[in-house]
Design a protein around this motif. Structure first.
Motif, PDB file in Angstrom:
ATOM      1  N   ASN A 113       0.828  -1.207   0.000  1.00 44.30           N
ATOM      2  CA  ASN A 113       0.000   0.000   0.000  1.00 44.30           C
ATOM      3  C   ASN A 113       0.860   1.253   0.000  1.00 44.30           C
ATOM      4  O   ASN A 113       0.359   2.361  -0.184  1.00 44.30           O
ATOM      5  CB  ASN A 113      -0.947   0.001   1.199  1.00 44.30           C
ATOM      6  N   PHE A 137      -6.331  -8.201  -0.976  1.00 45.61           N
ATOM      7  CA  PHE A 137      -5.256  -9.047  -0.462  1.00 45.61           C
ATOM      8  C   PHE A 137      -5.778 -10.482  -0.384  1.00 45.61           C
ATOM      9  O   PHE A 137      -6.833 -10.733   0.188  1.00 45.61           O
ATOM     10  CB  PHE A 137      -4.845  -8.544   0.923  1.00 45.61           C
ATOM     11  N   ARG A 139      -5.496 -13.535   1.249  1.00 49.26           N
ATOM     12  CA  ARG A 139      -4.867 -14.144   2.430  1.00 49.26           C
ATOM     13  C   ARG A 139      -4.928 -15.666   2.385  1.00 49.26           C
ATOM     14  O   ARG A 139      -3.999 -16.351   2.764  1.00 49.26           O
ATOM     15  CB  ARG A 139      -5.523 -13.632   3.702  1.00 49.26           C
ATOM     16  N   MET A 314       0.612 -15.595   4.364  1.00 56.38           N
ATOM     17  CA  MET A 314       1.861 -16.235   4.764  1.00 56.38           C
ATOM     18  C   MET A 314       1.928 -17.721   4.398  1.00 56.38           C
ATOM     19  O   MET A 314       2.977 -18.200   3.971  1.00 56.38           O
ATOM     20  CB  MET A 314       2.009 -16.080   6.270  1.00 56.38           C
ATOM     21  N   PHE A 346       7.588  -8.249   7.324  1.00 60.02           N
ATOM     22  CA  PHE A 346       6.816  -8.699   8.475  1.00 60.02           C
ATOM     23  C   PHE A 346       6.266 -10.089   8.144  1.00 60.02           C
ATOM     24  O   PHE A 346       5.746 -10.316   7.053  1.00 60.02           O
ATOM     25  CB  PHE A 346       5.674  -7.725   8.796  1.00 60.02           C
ATOM     26  N   GLU A 350       7.916 -15.726  11.348  1.00 57.37           N
ATOM     27  CA  GLU A 350       7.004 -16.870  11.354  1.00 57.37           C
ATOM     28  C   GLU A 350       7.327 -17.816  10.194  1.00 57.37           C
ATOM     29  O   GLU A 350       7.383 -19.027  10.372  1.00 57.37           O
ATOM     30  CB  GLU A 350       5.550 -16.395  11.239  1.00 57.37           C
TER      31      GLU A 350
ATOM     32  N   CYS B  68      -3.317  -0.781   6.462  1.00 59.24           N
ATOM     33  CA  CYS B  68      -1.930  -0.534   6.081  1.00 59.24           C
ATOM     34  C   CYS B  68      -1.222  -1.875   5.882  1.00 59.24           C
ATOM     35  O   CYS B  68      -1.747  -2.930   6.225  1.00 59.24           O
ATOM     36  CB  CYS B  68      -1.226   0.292   7.146  1.00 59.24           C
ATOM     37  N   ASP B  69      -0.001  -1.827   5.348  1.00 66.23           N
ATOM     38  CA  ASP B  69       0.758  -3.051   5.081  1.00 66.23           C
ATOM     39  C   ASP B  69       1.049  -3.822   6.368  1.00 66.23           C
ATOM     40  O   ASP B  69       1.077  -5.042   6.382  1.00 66.23           O
ATOM     41  CB  ASP B  69       2.082  -2.699   4.389  1.00 66.23           C
ATOM     42  N   THR B  70       1.260  -3.078   7.441  1.00 64.23           N
ATOM     43  CA  THR B  70       1.588  -3.734   8.714  1.00 64.23           C
ATOM     44  C   THR B  70       0.407  -4.574   9.204  1.00 64.23           C
ATOM     45  O   THR B  70       0.558  -5.736   9.558  1.00 64.23           O
ATOM     46  CB  THR B  70       1.974  -2.671   9.765  1.00 64.23           C
ATOM     47  N   MET B  72      -1.982  -5.718   7.453  1.00 66.07           N
ATOM     48  CA  MET B  72      -2.222  -6.788   6.495  1.00 66.07           C
ATOM     49  C   MET B  72      -1.422  -8.034   6.900  1.00 66.07           C
ATOM     50  O   MET B  72      -1.935  -9.143   6.898  1.00 66.07           O
ATOM     51  CB  MET B  72      -1.794  -6.288   5.120  1.00 66.07           C
ATOM     52  N   ARG B  73      -0.168  -7.827   7.273  1.00 67.92           N
ATOM     53  CA  ARG B  73       0.671  -8.963   7.675  1.00 67.92           C
ATOM     54  C   ARG B  73       0.374  -9.414   9.112  1.00 67.92           C
ATOM     55  O   ARG B  73       0.587 -10.569   9.471  1.00 67.92           O
ATOM     56  CB  ARG B  73       2.150  -8.600   7.558  1.00 67.92           C
ATOM     57  N   THR B  75      -2.389  -9.881  10.541  1.00 68.52           N
ATOM     58  CA  THR B  75      -3.444 -10.899  10.595  1.00 68.52           C
ATOM     59  C   THR B  75      -2.813 -12.289  10.612  1.00 68.52           C
ATOM     60  O   THR B  75      -3.179 -13.141  11.433  1.00 68.52           O
ATOM     61  CB  THR B  75      -4.341 -10.807   9.338  1.00 68.52           C
ATOM     62  N   ASP B  76      -1.865 -12.505   9.690  1.00 70.95           N
ATOM     63  CA  ASP B  76      -1.207 -13.814   9.611  1.00 70.95           C
ATOM     64  C   ASP B  76      -0.393 -14.101  10.872  1.00 70.95           C
ATOM     65  O   ASP B  76      -0.322 -15.234  11.330  1.00 70.95           O
ATOM     66  CB  ASP B  76      -0.269 -13.856   8.389  1.00 70.95           C
ATOM     67  N   ILE B  77       0.233 -13.057  11.385  1.00 65.83           N
ATOM     68  CA  ILE B  77       1.065 -13.250  12.583  1.00 65.83           C
ATOM     69  C   ILE B  77       0.175 -13.638  13.772  1.00 65.83           C
ATOM     70  O   ILE B  77       0.510 -14.534  14.542  1.00 65.83           O
ATOM     71  CB  ILE B  77       1.909 -11.985  12.869  1.00 65.83           C
TER      72      ILE B  77
END
Lengths: 388, 323
Positions: A113, A137, A139, A314, A346, A350, B68-70, B72-73, B75-77
């Motif tokens: 973004n 996105f 997921r 991920m 980020f 993981e 934001c990009d943070t 977005m990631r 969620t997976d974390i």
């Protein structure tokens, strides 16, 4: 290290590409993961600020141009591709004399973004229209309504370009461009796959250096011809048993955008320790732009570009990396935790735990050499290589 | 059961109507320690602080919206650390309502899997309750901004929240004539920071995600008649809420919004959380426009938990002196 000869040709090709931009009557600044095929079909010249950022990084001028943006109030914590590019706009030049002023801007958030914000800034500076192609996105899985959403926007984009350029989209030309794009991506993927040979005829540093045409010239004959030749050179090397480095004992995979200002340094560091970085997730990201579904070009473009490497969850990323580990038969993964790229970095903590081989994380930045701590990187990498 | 969320674009009404407590997660006063093992230090402290809360707290699930990009990631974390999560794909480009309604329908299916069935009646009730809360908060803030209350209501049931705001409204007094500062930025759950502005002799107007942007909405003009139209109502309500830098609006709606808010203010303070890309990208150009309007502008960078307030106090007092 035996560098590929094709790299010289790449320099000529890219010089020609940048020169052509200075003469183009209509150009669009475009993000690296956007469907450029539409621009080619309209004869709109695509300008790639990200590639320009990489070039600035590789010439070690990252910090210098970033400061022009920082002086205007852009935080040092922002993406360094954006910072150095915006810095060049304020400086009025760059290592290649600056980019041509855009006719319009085209940002697609399938890579981050950040590009939306970056292009909003550009749109205010240049006072030119901006089209944002908003990619959902993905997921877990690509859903039908996501695809429809992207398709509708692609049709909006066509109208947007038609209005600005006063040109009509030629369907046959678009189809032709898409076919060329697919051919280039196929050849490019085959080039990358050559590194699965043991010993490898190339390193990921060759891939980084020679990725510019797949990014900037995808959809043109130039890219097709270039990767045909690159493939020939690689095939020749494999046939003759020429390896990229002597004594390839350890094979590694690189994750994230390269540290552009330290390409040579990293190359030599690994070579000295008989380690070859045979592949990487960054250049492989472009090898995915090749599936066109059925006969509907727009729907094919929508699908291919929505599931780009940085626009997926991920679990899917882990699957892709594990597949690369298998294909290239690597012993370990070097993960670049890149301050400038949050969506790429980020989740690395993981992902690392789900990989089938050991990995190490090093902290750096893709363009801003001011944050690189050599001693820290050396310590981490040496410890990792000893452990393998 | 608590369903945690981070972003003001989260459709709280839907979570509430499914029988869960929508609970906004903030960084707390405690230091961030556990989270450092899961995300890099260049993630903003709101993200790291929220992860810390998730690791320590008792939540049934978490709902994210793409912003934001943070996040977005993140969620997976969150899922990686064993949390139940769902990510709603709120569009970055504001425009296509039909698309977002489909996304909300999928959310209903997820809630059902979580044991929360949403009926039209329950959703309509939640829509009304939240609207009542938001309108009352708006009234309270036109008299005297009350950050303790607005933060508290984001972590309690909406009916209790309405009661709380009613109580506050009874005793709220309009602020006297003091120089007015507009504070603009993302989240700031630290009440001490707002006190510093008051102590320096400012009256406050805000464009903060934990302040006014929590309750500033433009409501659609129609009344929902069935579940589909109720979802459409929610989609429109959130599309046209107070604009946020994580979104792309036509005609630079976000800039216009802030410039308009600043009109009757003497100064503008950007209260930005370190590493917050969407806000920091806007800052230089927005600052320039504000200065062209004759406003005094200052930037204060925050990291949570806020440990030392004295530096911030000095900045604010210096700003007060130049007005």
């Amino acid at each position: 290290m035996r560098r590929l000869e094709i790299s010289e040709k790449m320099r000529e090709l890219m010089t020609g590409y940048y020169m052509a931009g200075m003469q183009a009557d209509c150009n669009a600044w475009i993000t690296s993961g956007a469907p450029v095929e539409l621009l080619h079909a309209f004869d709109v010249y695509p300008v790639y600020p990200e590639n320009h950022g990489a070039l600035i990084g590789a010439t070690k001028f990252g910090g210098y141009y970033c400061e022009f943006a920082e002086k205007k109030g852009f935080s040092r914590d922002l993406c360094s591709y954006a910072r150095c590019d915006i810095g060049c706009v304020f400086a009025g030049t760059s290592p290649i004399g600056g980019l041509p002023k855009p006719t319009f801007l085209f940002a697609c958030n399938n890579i981050c973004n950040t590009v939306v914000k970056w292009y909003q800034v550009l749109s205010r500076i240049f006072k030119v229209p901006l089209f944002v192609l908003d990619m959902p996105f993905i997921r877990k899985e690509l859903k039908e309504h996501h695809l429809r959403y992207v398709e509708e926007q692609l049709y909006d984009f066509i109208k947007f370009v038609e209005k600005i350029t006063d040109r009509k989209l030629d369907d046959a030309k678009l189809r032709d461009v898409v076919l060329k794009s697919m051919e280039a991506v196929e050849l490019y993927s085959e080039c990358l796959r050559m590194a699965s040979n043991r010993p490898s005829p190339m390193t990921c540093f060759d891939a980084f250096v020679n990725m510019a045409p797949i990014v900037c010239l995808r959809g043109t004959d130039h890219a097709v011809a270039f990767y045909k030749e690159m493939k020939q050179e690689l095939e020749e090397r494999v046939k003759k048993g020429i390896s990229a480095i002597d004594n390839e004992e350890i094979r590694l995979l690189w994750d994230n955008i390269p540290v552009w200002y330290r390409l040579k340094w990293f190359g030599e560091f690994f070579e000295k320790r008989n380690a070859c970085l045979v592949a990487d997730t960054y250049t492989n990201a472009w090898s995915g732009f090749k599936v066109v579904r059925g006969s509907d070009v727009i729907s094919g473009i929508a699908e291919v570009y929505t599931v780009s490497y940085l626009n997926i969850g991920m679990d899917m990323m882990v699957d892709i990396i594990n597949r690369l580990i298998e294909i290239y038969d690597v012993d370990g993964v070097v993960m670049h935790s890149n301050r400038s790229c949050k969506p790429y970095s980020f989740g690395q903590y993981e992902i690392q735990k789900k990989l089938s081989v050991p990995s190490v994380i090093i902290e750096a930045d893709m363009v801003d050499e001011r944050v690189f701590s050599e001693a820290q990187v050396v310590t981490r990498l040496e410890a990792f290589l000893e452990m393998l | 059961m608590k369903v945690g969320y981070l972003c003001t674009f989260t459709p709280k009404e839907i979570i509430h109507s499914a029988g869960f407590l929508p609970y906004r997660v903030f960084a707390t006063e405690s230091p961030i320690t556990l989270a450092s093992g899961y995300i890099q230090s260049y993630a903003c402290s709101q993200a790291r602080g929220a992860l810390e809360c998730a690791l320590n707290g008792d939540f049934y699930a978490f709902v994210f919206t793409r912003c934001c990009d943070t996040l977005m990631r993140l969620t997976d974390i969150f899922e990686f650390v064993g949390k139940r999560v769902h990510n709603i794909e709120f569009p970055t480009k504001i425009g296509n309502i039909d698309y977002y309604v489909k996304e909300l329908k999928e959310f209903l299916a997820v809630l059902k899997e979580w044991g929360g069935d949403v009926s039209f009646e329950s959703l309509l009730e939640s829509i009304k309750l939240y609207r009542e809360l938001e309108e009352k908060l708006k009234k309270l803030f036109t008299l005297a901004p009350d950050y303790e209350t607005v933060i508290k209501v984001q972590q309690i049931d909406v009916k209790d929240a309405i009661k709380l705001v009613d109580e506050k409204l009874k005793s709220a007094k309009k602020w006297g004539n003091k120089p007015k500062v507009l504070i603009t930025g993302s989240v700031c759950p630290y009440l001490k920071v707002y006190d510093l502005f008051r102590e320096a002799g400012f009256s406050i107007k805000d464009d903060i995600c934990t302040g006014s942007r929590f309750f500033e909405f433009n409501y659609p003009s129609f009344e929902p008649e069935d579940l589909d139209s109720a979802l459409r109502f929610i989609a429109e309500k959130y599309f046209y809420k107070s604009p946020c830098p994580t979104k792309h609006y036509s005609n630079d709606r976000r800039f216009d919004y802030v410039l308009k808010l600043a009109e009757d203010c003497d100064a503008v303070v950007f209260l930005l959380v370190k590493f917050c890309e969407p806000h920091f990208f806007d800052y230089p150009q927005l600052k320039e426009k504000l200065e062209q309007m004759g406003k005094k502008v200052a930037l204060i960078e925050l990291e949570f938990p806020v440990v030392s307030t004295e530096q911030i106090r000095t900045r604010i007092e210096a700003l007060r002196e130049v007005i």
